[in-house]
Design a protein around this motif. Sequence first.
Motif, PDB file in Angstrom:
ATOM      1  N   UNK A 280      79.385 -75.504 -30.577  1.00 49.47           N
ATOM      2  CA  UNK A 280      78.652 -74.408 -31.214  1.00 49.47           C
ATOM      3  C   UNK A 280      79.558 -73.812 -32.284  1.00 49.47           C
ATOM      4  N   UNK A 281      79.214 -74.083 -33.542  1.00 46.00           N
ATOM      5  CA  UNK A 281      80.110 -73.800 -34.650  1.00 46.00           C
ATOM      6  C   UNK A 281      79.517 -72.785 -35.623  1.00 46.00           C
ATOM      7  N   UNK A 282      80.410 -72.045 -36.276  1.00 47.68           N
ATOM      8  CA  UNK A 282      80.048 -71.165 -37.384  1.00 47.68           C
ATOM      9  C   UNK A 282      80.712 -71.723 -38.629  1.00 47.68           C
TER      10      UNK A 282
ATOM     11  N   UNK B 269      78.690 -63.718 -24.596  1.00 47.91           N
ATOM     12  CA  UNK B 269      77.809 -62.581 -24.863  1.00 47.91           C
ATOM     13  C   UNK B 269      76.398 -63.063 -25.156  1.00 47.91           C
ATOM     14  N   UNK B 270      76.283 -64.146 -25.926  1.00 47.98           N
ATOM     15  CA  UNK B 270      74.965 -64.718 -26.238  1.00 47.98           C
ATOM     16  C   UNK B 270      74.243 -65.113 -24.950  1.00 47.98           C
ATOM     17  N   UNK B 271      74.976 -65.695 -24.014  1.00 40.86           N
ATOM     18  CA  UNK B 271      74.380 -66.088 -22.742  1.00 40.86           C
ATOM     19  C   UNK B 271      73.840 -64.874 -21.988  1.00 40.86           C
ATOM     20  N   UNK B 272      74.621 -63.816 -21.906  1.00 38.46           N
ATOM     21  CA  UNK B 272      74.167 -62.623 -21.180  1.00 38.46           C
ATOM     22  C   UNK B 272      72.915 -62.045 -21.833  1.00 38.46           C
ATOM     23  N   UNK B 273      72.878 -62.043 -23.150  1.00 35.79           N
ATOM     24  CA  UNK B 273      71.732 -61.478 -23.863  1.00 35.79           C
ATOM     25  C   UNK B 273      70.477 -62.335 -23.748  1.00 35.79           C
ATOM     26  N   UNK B 274      70.631 -63.646 -23.550  1.00 36.46           N
ATOM     27  CA  UNK B 274      69.481 -64.570 -23.611  1.00 36.46           C
ATOM     28  C   UNK B 274      69.349 -65.430 -22.369  1.00 36.46           C
TER      29      UNK B 274
ATOM     30  N   UNK C   7      66.366 -72.718 -21.702  1.00 36.42           N
ATOM     31  CA  UNK C   7      67.147 -73.769 -22.354  1.00 36.42           C
ATOM     32  C   UNK C   7      68.630 -73.685 -21.988  1.00 36.42           C
ATOM     33  N   UNK C   8      69.047 -72.566 -21.380  1.00 38.61           N
ATOM     34  CA  UNK C   8      70.389 -72.523 -20.807  1.00 38.61           C
ATOM     35  C   UNK C   8      70.385 -73.347 -19.531  1.00 38.61           C
ATOM     36  N   UNK C   9      71.218 -74.360 -19.487  1.00 45.76           N
ATOM     37  CA  UNK C   9      71.247 -75.232 -18.317  1.00 45.76           C
ATOM     38  C   UNK C   9      72.696 -75.537 -17.927  1.00 45.76           C
TER      39      UNK C   9
ATOM     40  N   UNK D  45      81.032 -73.174  -8.864  1.00 45.43           N
ATOM     41  CA  UNK D  45      81.047 -72.716 -10.260  1.00 45.43           C
ATOM     42  C   UNK D  45      79.847 -73.283 -11.008  1.00 45.43           C
ATOM     43  N   UNK D  46      79.168 -72.413 -11.759  1.00 42.18           N
ATOM     44  CA  UNK D  46      78.055 -72.840 -12.615  1.00 42.18           C
ATOM     45  C   UNK D  46      78.595 -73.055 -14.025  1.00 42.18           C
ATOM     46  N   UNK D  47      78.755 -74.320 -14.392  1.00 39.49           N
ATOM     47  CA  UNK D  47      79.341 -74.664 -15.700  1.00 39.49           C
ATOM     48  C   UNK D  47      78.211 -74.972 -16.679  1.00 39.49           C
ATOM     49  N   UNK D  48      78.040 -74.092 -17.662  1.00 43.58           N
ATOM     50  CA  UNK D  48      76.968 -74.270 -18.628  1.00 43.58           C
ATOM     51  C   UNK D  48      77.256 -75.442 -19.560  1.00 43.58           C
ATOM     52  N   UNK D  49      76.239 -76.274 -19.767  1.00 43.39           N
ATOM     53  CA  UNK D  49      76.375 -77.416 -20.665  1.00 43.39           C
ATOM     54  C   UNK D  49      75.325 -77.447 -21.771  1.00 43.39           C
ATOM     55  N   UNK D  50      74.228 -76.714 -21.587  1.00 43.61           N
ATOM     56  CA  UNK D  50      73.177 -76.687 -22.611  1.00 43.61           C
ATOM     57  C   UNK D  50      72.802 -75.251 -22.912  1.00 43.61           C
ATOM     58  N   UNK D  51      72.521 -74.990 -24.191  1.00 48.77           N
ATOM     59  CA  UNK D  51      72.174 -73.651 -24.664  1.00 48.77           C
ATOM     60  C   UNK D  51      70.825 -73.710 -25.381  1.00 48.77           C
ATOM     61  N   UNK D  52      70.338 -72.577 -25.895  1.00 47.70           N
ATOM     62  CA  UNK D  52      69.103 -72.612 -26.688  1.00 47.70           C
ATOM     63  C   UNK D  52      69.207 -73.421 -27.977  1.00 47.70           C
TER      64      UNK D  52
END
Length: 435
Positions: free
Chosen positions: A287-289, A345-350, A355-357, A411-418
């Motif tokens: 996830x890049x800017x 922070x994005x995860x907490x907000x959304x 799509x968060x998996x 541990x819940x390790x997130x691998x996918x985002x929106x």
Amino acid sequence: MAPKNRIIIDTDPGVDDVLAILLAFAAKAEDLEVMLISLTFGNVDVRSCLRNVVAIFHILEKELKWREEQGQPIGFEGITKYKPIVAIGADEPLQDTIESADYFHGIDGLAGTHTTHPHFSPEENWKNLFEEPPVEDDLTKKAREQTKIEDVPTQSFTPSLVPAHKEILRLLRENEPDTITLIAIGPLTNFALAASEDPETFLRCKEVVTMGGTVDGIGNVTPVAEFNVYADPYAAARVYALSSPIPSSTMPVPMEGERSVHMPTYPPKLSKQLKLTLMSLDITEHHMLSRREFNAHASSLAAKASPLAQWMTAFMTPMLDKMERLHHGHEGEGAALALHDPLCVWYVLTQEDDRWKPSSRSPEDIRIETAGQWTRGMTVGDKRSRKRRNSDGEVPHDRGNWLGNRSGNRVYRMLESPGRGVAAVYLLDTIFGPK
């Protein structure tokens, strides 16, 4: 009406830490309240981290005034409708020697902007806010009372004289259980100190969301270790252990040496397991800017004299230049910075977005290596396909009880985002407003 999310951010700012904090402050008040910014060593020493956090408030106060003068939406309800506490925490790891990332983030954590752009830095009297006031005579007291309120940047935050881990425990103790999310975007030392002092109060948190580690990928400070975990693996191991049904099954072995803080073991029986959500390099590196995206939002605002856009440009430009030198093939407008910390922070907000998996193995038994000569700070995940056993008995083919039903971390390790391309847009639109 209470916000949907109330959070404590534990941080070592750092460029991407600053982006994460700005995202949190820019969120709508009904969505998020930042109750506390607790500071730790990490990217730079803890006092430099404190200066960077005070600088955020300093710049935002100027930005809000500028927006009002321009007739633009004010935003940043995280400091206009709330007043976060700022507390100083750990200045070194629980064990072993201190590590820093000033080689990457710059000597001050913000690419040297306090030196190159001193007009963006707060006046030095902010330091007095975090020191016990001296005994005053009548003349000194009168002089203090005559000091202009704008001379001391306290309008938008509350300075604390209490160590950060004690402020964390106080807030958890004074609020209903499962209402405060703890976000760690630096080494986990403050959380480990809080959990050690009062594990049951620490477990009143709703969830710990932490940026750190790598399981399937490679490290960014060694072949196997990510910086936040590497900086204090012993602290990380202690926090991760609280996700286990039997914390003693994954507790780190204390080291012997010059730097080793005695930490008590957890009680054999705790009221609950910690919910631990991990944003590792396995997801954050993707996830890049990019320079193109940043400039599209910031350049025109900077030209109009937006203090925030000008300040962010001052540290983002050299950081993107550095990324361009490090990664061939991503020159010019394609140079990009990974959004490691903002993802938390994005995860907490959304997080309601389906799509968060997490990984298909979640909750995973992920443990922290604290004693290895070459593997300090490694986040070790069990990638074997074998299923858990019905017993926790030790057998030759499963040293360490990795396959036991009751032992090991969860541990819940997130691998996918929106969406990989969504993160930067969400960040910039929230901070600056849509283009």
